[in-house]
Write a protein that holds these residues in place. Sequence first.
Motif, PDB file in Angstrom:
ATOM      1  N   VAL A 191       0.836  -1.203   0.000  1.00  0.00           N
ATOM      2  CA  VAL A 191       0.000   0.000   0.000  1.00  0.00           C
ATOM      3  C   VAL A 191       0.872   1.255   0.000  1.00  0.00           C
ATOM      4  CG1 VAL A 191      -2.101  -0.910   1.054  1.00  0.00           C
ATOM      5  CG2 VAL A 191      -0.228  -0.190   2.514  1.00  0.00           C
ATOM      6  N   GLY A 192       0.353   2.294  -0.624  1.00  0.00           N
ATOM      7  CA  GLY A 192       1.047   3.578  -0.614  1.00  0.00           C
ATOM      8  C   GLY A 192       1.683   3.961  -1.925  1.00  0.00           C
ATOM      9  N   LEU A 193       1.497   3.124  -2.944  1.00  0.00           N
ATOM     10  CA  LEU A 193       2.154   3.388  -4.230  1.00  0.00           C
ATOM     11  C   LEU A 193       1.759   4.728  -4.842  1.00  0.00           C
ATOM     12  CD1 LEU A 193       1.942  -0.120  -5.920  1.00  0.00           C
ATOM     13  CD2 LEU A 193       4.011   1.091  -5.231  1.00  0.00           C
ATOM     14  N   ASP A 194       0.558   5.211  -4.529  1.00  0.00           N
ATOM     15  CA  ASP A 194       0.100   6.454  -5.157  1.00  0.00           C
ATOM     16  C   ASP A 194       0.905   7.662  -4.681  1.00  0.00           C
ATOM     17  OD1 ASP A 194      -0.840   6.486  -2.600  1.00  0.00           O
ATOM     18  OD2 ASP A 194      -2.661   7.580  -3.120  1.00  0.00           O
ATOM     19  N   GLY A 195       1.702   7.491  -3.639  1.00  0.00           N
ATOM     20  CA  GLY A 195       2.507   8.604  -3.143  1.00  0.00           C
ATOM     21  C   GLY A 195       3.824   8.758  -3.895  1.00  0.00           C
ATOM     22  N   LEU A 196       4.178   7.764  -4.701  1.00  0.00           N
ATOM     23  CA  LEU A 196       5.454   7.782  -5.419  1.00  0.00           C
ATOM     24  C   LEU A 196       5.628   9.041  -6.257  1.00  0.00           C
ATOM     25  CD1 LEU A 196       6.040   4.145  -6.772  1.00  0.00           C
ATOM     26  CD2 LEU A 196       7.453   5.433  -5.163  1.00  0.00           C
ATOM     27  N   GLY A 197       4.531   9.519  -6.830  1.00  0.00           N
ATOM     28  CA  GLY A 197       4.646  10.648  -7.739  1.00  0.00           C
ATOM     29  C   GLY A 197       4.872  11.960  -7.036  1.00  0.00           C
ATOM     30  N   THR A 198       3.952  12.302  -6.157  1.00  0.00           N
ATOM     31  CA  THR A 198       3.945  13.635  -5.552  1.00  0.00           C
ATOM     32  C   THR A 198       4.608  13.670  -4.182  1.00  0.00           C
ATOM     33  OG1 THR A 198       1.794  13.102  -4.627  1.00  0.00           O
ATOM     34  CG2 THR A 198       1.813  14.255  -6.732  1.00  0.00           C
ATOM     35  N   HIS A 199       4.911  12.490  -3.641  1.00  0.00           N
ATOM     36  CA  HIS A 199       5.400  12.384  -2.268  1.00  0.00           C
ATOM     37  C   HIS A 199       4.350  12.825  -1.261  1.00  0.00           C
ATOM     38  CE1 HIS A 199       9.635  11.243  -3.052  1.00  0.00           C
ATOM     39  NE2 HIS A 199       9.274  11.674  -4.253  1.00  0.00           N
ATOM     40  N   VAL A 200       3.107  12.823  -1.698  1.00  0.00           N
ATOM     41  CA  VAL A 200       1.984  13.094  -0.802  1.00  0.00           C
ATOM     42  C   VAL A 200       0.952  11.987  -1.056  1.00  0.00           C
ATOM     43  CG1 VAL A 200       0.065  14.636  -0.290  1.00  0.00           C
ATOM     44  CG2 VAL A 200       2.326  15.586  -0.794  1.00  0.00           C
ATOM     45  N   HIS A 201       0.426  11.422   0.005  1.00  0.00           N
ATOM     46  CA  HIS A 201      -0.563  10.356  -0.155  1.00  0.00           C
ATOM     47  C   HIS A 201      -1.858  10.895  -0.742  1.00  0.00           C
ATOM     48  CE1 HIS A 201       1.550   7.017   1.631  1.00  0.00           C
ATOM     49  NE2 HIS A 201       1.932   7.772   2.639  1.00  0.00           N
ATOM     50  N   GLY A 202      -2.385  10.220  -1.742  1.00  0.00           N
ATOM     51  CA  GLY A 202      -3.632  10.637  -2.364  1.00  0.00           C
ATOM     52  C   GLY A 202      -4.836   9.988  -1.712  1.00  0.00           C
ATOM     53  N   CYS A 203      -4.589   8.958  -0.909  1.00  0.00           N
ATOM     54  CA  CYS A 203      -5.692   8.296  -0.219  1.00  0.00           C
ATOM     55  C   CYS A 203      -5.241   7.886   1.166  1.00  0.00           C
ATOM     56  CB  CYS A 203      -6.152   7.077  -1.018  1.00  0.00           C
ATOM     57  SG  CYS A 203      -4.869   5.840  -1.284  1.00  0.00           S
ATOM     58  N   SER A 204      -6.198   7.526   1.989  1.00  0.00           N
ATOM     59  CA  SER A 204      -5.889   7.059   3.335  1.00  0.00           C
ATOM     60  C   SER A 204      -5.905   5.546   3.376  1.00  0.00           C
ATOM     61  CB  SER A 204      -6.930   7.574   4.335  1.00  0.00           C
ATOM     62  OG  SER A 204      -7.133   8.955   4.159  1.00  0.00           O
ATOM     63  N   ALA A 205      -5.151   4.982   4.318  1.00  0.00           N
ATOM     64  CA  ALA A 205      -5.183   3.535   4.523  1.00  0.00           C
ATOM     65  C   ALA A 205      -5.579   3.270   5.967  1.00  0.00           C
ATOM     66  CB  ALA A 205      -3.829   2.921   4.216  1.00  0.00           C
ATOM     67  N   VAL A 206      -6.615   2.476   6.145  1.00  0.00           N
ATOM     68  CA  VAL A 206      -7.168   2.228   7.478  1.00  0.00           C
ATOM     69  C   VAL A 206      -7.268   0.729   7.714  1.00  0.00           C
ATOM     70  CG1 VAL A 206      -9.184   2.581   8.957  1.00  0.00           C
ATOM     71  CG2 VAL A 206      -8.525   4.351   7.311  1.00  0.00           C
ATOM     72  N   ALA A 207      -6.907   0.313   8.910  1.00  0.00           N
ATOM     73  CA  ALA A 207      -6.999  -1.112   9.246  1.00  0.00           C
ATOM     74  C   ALA A 207      -8.447  -1.483   9.516  1.00  0.00           C
ATOM     75  CB  ALA A 207      -6.130  -1.415  10.463  1.00  0.00           C
ATOM     76  N   LEU A 208      -8.919  -2.544   8.876  1.00  0.00           N
ATOM     77  CA  LEU A 208     -10.302  -2.996   9.071  1.00  0.00           C
ATOM     78  C   LEU A 208     -10.392  -3.978  10.233  1.00  0.00           C
ATOM     79  CD1 LEU A 208     -11.397  -3.515   5.369  1.00  0.00           C
ATOM     80  CD2 LEU A 208     -12.305  -1.841   6.991  1.00  0.00           C
ATOM     81  N   GLU A 209      -9.241  -4.530  10.575  1.00  0.00           N
ATOM     82  CA  GLU A 209      -9.150  -5.425  11.720  1.00  0.00           C
ATOM     83  C   GLU A 209      -7.730  -5.269  12.256  1.00  0.00           C
ATOM     84  OE1 GLU A 209      -8.240  -9.703  10.207  1.00  0.00           O
ATOM     85  OE2 GLU A 209      -9.664  -8.861   8.759  1.00  0.00           O
ATOM     86  N   ARG A 210      -7.449  -5.938  13.362  1.00  0.00           N
ATOM     87  CA  ARG A 210      -6.085  -5.896  13.886  1.00  0.00           C
ATOM     88  C   ARG A 210      -5.134  -6.367  12.784  1.00  0.00           C
ATOM     89  NH1 ARG A 210      -3.563  -5.487  18.583  1.00  0.00           N
ATOM     90  NH2 ARG A 210      -1.732  -6.783  19.020  1.00  0.00           N
ATOM     91  N   SER A 211      -4.140  -5.529  12.436  1.00  0.00           N
ATOM     92  CA  SER A 211      -3.271  -5.831  11.297  1.00  0.00           C
ATOM     93  C   SER A 211      -1.809  -5.527  11.609  1.00  0.00           C
ATOM     94  CB  SER A 211      -3.693  -4.999  10.071  1.00  0.00           C
ATOM     95  OG  SER A 211      -5.056  -5.162   9.778  1.00  0.00           O
ATOM     96  N   ARG A 212      -0.947  -6.087  10.811  1.00  0.00           N
ATOM     97  CA  ARG A 212       0.475  -5.745  10.915  1.00  0.00           C
ATOM     98  C   ARG A 212       1.015  -5.414   9.535  1.00  0.00           C
ATOM     99  NH1 ARG A 212       4.224  -9.483  12.369  1.00  0.00           N
ATOM    100  NH2 ARG A 212       2.730 -11.150  11.890  1.00  0.00           N
ATOM    101  N   VAL A 213       1.906  -4.442   9.472  1.00  0.00           N
ATOM    102  CA  VAL A 213       2.528  -4.069   8.194  1.00  0.00           C
ATOM    103  C   VAL A 213       4.031  -3.924   8.373  1.00  0.00           C
ATOM    104  CG1 VAL A 213       0.503  -2.812   7.353  1.00  0.00           C
ATOM    105  CG2 VAL A 213       2.270  -1.600   8.621  1.00  0.00           C
ATOM    106  N   CYS A 214       4.766  -4.134   7.263  1.00  0.00           N
ATOM    107  CA  CYS A 214       6.191  -3.816   7.237  1.00  0.00           C
ATOM    108  C   CYS A 214       6.348  -2.469   6.561  1.00  0.00           C
ATOM    109  CB  CYS A 214       6.960  -4.820   6.391  1.00  0.00           C
ATOM    110  SG  CYS A 214       7.124  -6.418   7.147  1.00  0.00           S
ATOM    111  N   GLU A 215       7.213  -1.642   7.099  1.00  0.00           N
ATOM    112  CA  GLU A 215       7.467  -0.357   6.469  1.00  0.00           C
ATOM    113  C   GLU A 215       8.717  -0.480   5.589  1.00  0.00           C
ATOM    114  OE1 GLU A 215       7.844   2.794   9.239  1.00  0.00           O
ATOM    115  OE2 GLU A 215       8.247   4.300   7.699  1.00  0.00           O
ATOM    116  N   ILE A 216       8.642   0.032   4.377  1.00  0.00           N
ATOM    117  CA  ILE A 216       9.783  -0.013   3.467  1.00  0.00           C
ATOM    118  C   ILE A 216      10.139   1.419   3.083  1.00  0.00           C
ATOM    119  CG2 ILE A 216      10.704  -1.099   1.398  1.00  0.00           C
ATOM    120  CD1 ILE A 216       8.087  -2.751   1.313  1.00  0.00           C
TER     121      ILE A 216
END
Lengths: 256, 256
Positions: B95-120
């Motif tokens: 998630v977050g690919l849409d920020g590659l262009g402008t370096h600003v997120h164009g959408c929000s990402a929200v957890a629908l349940e307890r979740s874990r993510v890796c940050e790259i």
Amino acid sequence: MAHDGTHFVAQLREACATCGVRGLCLPSGLNRHELRALGEVLRDRRPLPAGATLFHAGSRFESLHLVRAGCLVSVMPSADGESQVLGFHLPGDIVGLDGLGTHVHGCSAVALERSRVCEIPLHSIHELACRVPSMRETFDRIIGQRIQTEHEHIAMMGKRLAKQRLAVFLLDFSERARRLHRDPQLFRLSMSRSDIASYLGLALETVSRLFSRFQELGLIEVERRLVRLIDVAGLRAIAEGEAVPELRPGMQAEKH
Amino acid sequence: MAHDGTHFVAQLREACATCGVRGLCLPSGLNRHELRALGEVLRDRRPLPAGATLFHAGSRFESLHLVRAGCLVSVMPSADGESQVLGFHLPGDIVGLDGLGTHVHGCSAVALERSRVCEIPLHSIHELACRVPSMRETFDRIIGQRIQTEHEHIAMMGKRLAKQRLAVFLLDFSERARRLHRDPQLFRLSMSRSDIASYLGLALETVSRLFSRFQELGLIEVERRLVRLIDVAGLRAIAEGEAVPELRPGMQAEKH
DNA sequence: CGGCGCTTTGAACTAGTTCAAAGCAAGTGG
DNA sequence: CCACTTGCTTTGAACTAGTTCAAAGCGCCG
């Protein structure tokens, strides 16, 4: 590909100057040296006559293509015969990105009018991206902006009235014309009503009717594919979904 | 980030084994050495409780995120208050690919349940892509597949009947469950009817009704968010737009 | 238990589609 | 130069898939 030193660079710079896209197009913001590197990668291609297919859905993906002149449409065929228009591509746009994953094109690209494209062989892109830092940023920008564009397309098709969709479409074209240093108020659409309808997720009759309604309201002047935007603020209001005075057939724009 | 040599690699390999995504997830197909390099780049993140926001539309983009566990939704806010659901993200998705262009997120990402993510972190991606050839291919695959996914989303929203959309949605979830080595016939949706409706470009009542109709037809069994696919072939037929016997309220699946 | 959020269901309504036909520009060939 | 074809566009009128409004049902958590 033959490339004869500084001459090629000059030629590329010239071509890109004509192209006139800032920020989106590959060579923007590159210095002389970087331009040279890019020149070695770009392969010129014969012009595409109107109706010609650049690549077919299902065909092997080898290169990205940069639109230099004209207009292409990308179309996704579907099982039931009805195909979906995914986007219209003007000079400066990159087509073929969907092949990056599978190395097979997921959609077709067809020229809507006489067009020219630059071919960018895949194998040289990464090499260039690693060698020239600013190229990497440019590629990122292209990818990010494309995903952003797809998101806006989705947002437009979900829960928006037909008139909002057409208004968004017209304003988008206007904005793109402006960025290409063309007249943002007066342009010739190179796609049919049916293409626009598919792109917007509507029936072609609905699109045709809306062009007429918009004209009756004094928002635009339209004659077949030639469009002049008269009341941009009004279009913007419709696009945003603000309640518009009246938009019924048979009403005149002027009320006395 | 602390990384203590081979231990970290083992840990990563283990985590990714649990994750179980083939082909799409970053570390698939990497050798020991490459995994090590990736390990230095991935930053672990605290788990997200249900309802937590990973990033907001408009916020500064710095990293991509790889979903490790749970489910996220990406949502594009719109001027008129109505927000558009762009996608649901399961383990292995980026998630977050849409920020590659402008370096600003164009959408929000929200957890629908307890979740874990890796940050790259962004800055390390390119470096890694240049250093490890197979990483570059993996990134390409991610980008290409994402654009392909967006195209399918668009194709689904343009000119498809409501029942086709829901059938496509259910089959897509089934397929994704399969790829995650989960039961492709029985799954728990972590999103509300309203989220599904927004994603499909329908009213939430329409979605709710269709779940009921599909059940009446014996295609699925559904109890709130728990779904069991009974007749996958039947769903496929509906998704393809083949004329289905009957789909009217009040009709029973069995005819005697 | 009681309230809150989500879901289901019904009934009236409407935005947009579909079907049908006419109009219009541009090309083709006699 | 005109008759004829072809493909796109416009317009009308009937129809319908899906929405909207309204209300009831249900599970869950404090």
